[in-house]
Design a protein around this motif. Sequence first.
Motif, PDB file in Angstrom:
ATOM      1  N   UNK A 195       0.855  -1.189   0.000  1.00 58.31           N
ATOM      2  CA  UNK A 195       0.000   0.000   0.000  1.00 58.31           C
ATOM      3  C   UNK A 195       0.891   1.240   0.000  1.00 58.31           C
ATOM      4  N   UNK A 196       0.280   2.406   0.129  1.00 59.59           N
ATOM      5  CA  UNK A 196       1.028   3.659   0.046  1.00 59.59           C
ATOM      6  C   UNK A 196       1.374   4.239   1.415  1.00 59.59           C
ATOM      7  N   UNK A 197       1.324   3.421   2.444  1.00 58.70           N
ATOM      8  CA  UNK A 197       1.606   3.934   3.789  1.00 58.70           C
ATOM      9  C   UNK A 197       3.098   4.208   3.978  1.00 58.70           C
ATOM     10  N   UNK A 198       3.402   5.059   4.965  1.00 58.33           N
ATOM     11  CA  UNK A 198       4.790   5.358   5.320  1.00 58.33           C
ATOM     12  C   UNK A 198       4.908   5.346   6.839  1.00 58.33           C
ATOM     13  N   UNK A 199       5.951   5.961   7.363  1.00 60.51           N
ATOM     14  CA  UNK A 199       6.189   5.938   8.812  1.00 60.51           C
ATOM     15  C   UNK A 199       5.043   6.563   9.604  1.00 60.51           C
ATOM     16  N   UNK A 200       4.320   7.502   8.998  1.00 58.56           N
ATOM     17  CA  UNK A 200       3.218   8.155   9.709  1.00 58.56           C
ATOM     18  C   UNK A 200       2.160   7.147  10.133  1.00 58.56           C
ATOM     19  N   UNK A 201       1.945   6.139   9.335  1.00 57.73           N
ATOM     20  CA  UNK A 201       0.958   5.115   9.682  1.00 57.73           C
ATOM     21  C   UNK A 201       1.402   4.304  10.887  1.00 57.73           C
ATOM     22  N   UNK A 202       2.700   4.078  11.021  1.00 57.06           N
ATOM     23  CA  UNK A 202       3.184   3.275  12.142  1.00 57.06           C
ATOM     24  C   UNK A 202       2.920   3.966  13.473  1.00 57.06           C
ATOM     25  N   UNK A 203       2.797   5.279  13.463  1.00 52.90           N
ATOM     26  CA  UNK A 203       2.420   5.998  14.683  1.00 52.90           C
ATOM     27  C   UNK A 203       1.019   5.581  15.117  1.00 52.90           C
ATOM     28  N   UNK A 204       0.138   5.355  14.144  1.00 49.43           N
ATOM     29  CA  UNK A 204      -1.215   4.895  14.451  1.00 49.43           C
ATOM     30  C   UNK A 204      -1.212   3.425  14.882  1.00 49.43           C
TER      31      UNK A 204
END
Length: 510
Positions: free
Chosen positions: A392-401
């Motif tokens: 998918x297009x996720x990055x490090x910001x998603x890992x915060x969630x």
Amino acid sequence: MNMLILLQATTSPPSDWVLFWGHFHPLIVHLPIGFLLIAGLLELDRLTRRNSVSPHTITLILFWSAVSATMACIFGYMLSLAGGYDTETLSSHKWQGIAVAIFAWLAWSVKSENLGRIISFAPLLYLPALGIALVLLLSTGHLGGNLTHGSDYLTQYAPGPIRSLAGLSPKQPEIKFEPITDVNQAKVYQQIINPILQTRCVQCHNADKSKAGLRLDSPDKITKGSEDGPVLVAGKSSNSDLVKVCLLPEEDDHHMPPKGKPQLTESQIALLTWWIDQGATFDKKVSDLKVNDAIRPVLASLGGNGPVETGGSNVAASGPAPESPVLTMKLPAADPKVIDEVKKAGLLVLPLSKEQNQLEVSAVNARTFNDAQASILPKLSKQIVWLRLGDTEISDATLTQLAKLKNLQKLHLEQTKITDAGLKQLKGLTNLEYLNLYGTVITDAGLADLANLKNLKTVYLWQTKVTEQGISELKKALPKLDVIGGLDEKAIAELAKTAAEQKSEESKKP
């Protein structure tokens, strides 16, 4: 004809443009089938019932049957350059297809009276030309089906009377695999690996259809490999194409099994990986091989009546690996409105246990899922146990969630834009046991942050930037961790050098 086949085998691989148009062959090939059959039926109706069918109508149908048959031949030739087909069947299919086009053009030229202006007896050729085209059409279509589905596709389930009438051999009994009564004494290849290959791979890699020259229906053929070389390297699953192609994104042209076919489960991939890492032998029992904590529960799930032993060392005292606590935990039910909201984001929401309310959330059909949409995941922070965000297009910001999903046990992040900085956010996921980082830019620095995940049992590191030193340090912190994949730069360079040398040698062959 043999010279043509030889030239195809020794020339460079076809370009993407050639293969792109070649893949239109299955679509185009249905047009001449329909046109010729309609023309044949109209002529039959005209001859038997004396109905007046406009000659122009039949002429037009024959013209497009000839055009589409010619296009099917061109696209079919392009498709054949990809290889992986039985040479003899492919040759017959090709030449019969060309003959269909020739006789379709002949029938059209006679019906349109173009040929009659040159040859006086041309009208006498019309019905024979159309009849031959129809007969060849049936034969060519049958051979095409054999190339795609195997030579027994039409007759595989033929009842006894039909088989006798057609002179076919008696129906072969279905392959029955020896049941596993004691997993410790199970024959690894015969009872565990071969059933996986037979149900997932052999359909395209057998005696009648061997894509890329690969057969997986017997030990000697598996060892031989494909036209590109061995598909498994004993003791090194990370270097074995047999596993690599299963881990590619399903949309990748090299992913196996192809999209639309039944896919291997994670447990089946884990078993193949374990078998190869243990030497890819064909005569060993489970008790003869080393069984780590990651593969022990997978083996135990196959059946049997006792704990799994490992490499001759009895571990019966400890028994099978305990089930993850989070999988036995009673969780509060999720808000149906939140589930609907998650589904609207394109994610699949699947219950792992209706009684205990654990959920699996998957982005398998939402490749555009991104960081902005990930803010919805913490709304199911207690219920999400398995999460698939690979490709998918996720990055490090998603890992915060994701750090808020405290009950997360299995996490897929393969083929995403995450970095070492993002992995720092996962330190609090104490229930995490499975982590897939395949195809990311993770380095040794990111691995160091995983050392805090004391329950982590399996991590996939294929095509990342980790080194053997980084893996070694992580294994010191987590001795029971099963690391799958992961090559240092030197090993990658060595593989690239070997591949280049093989390609160079192939190009020198006459």
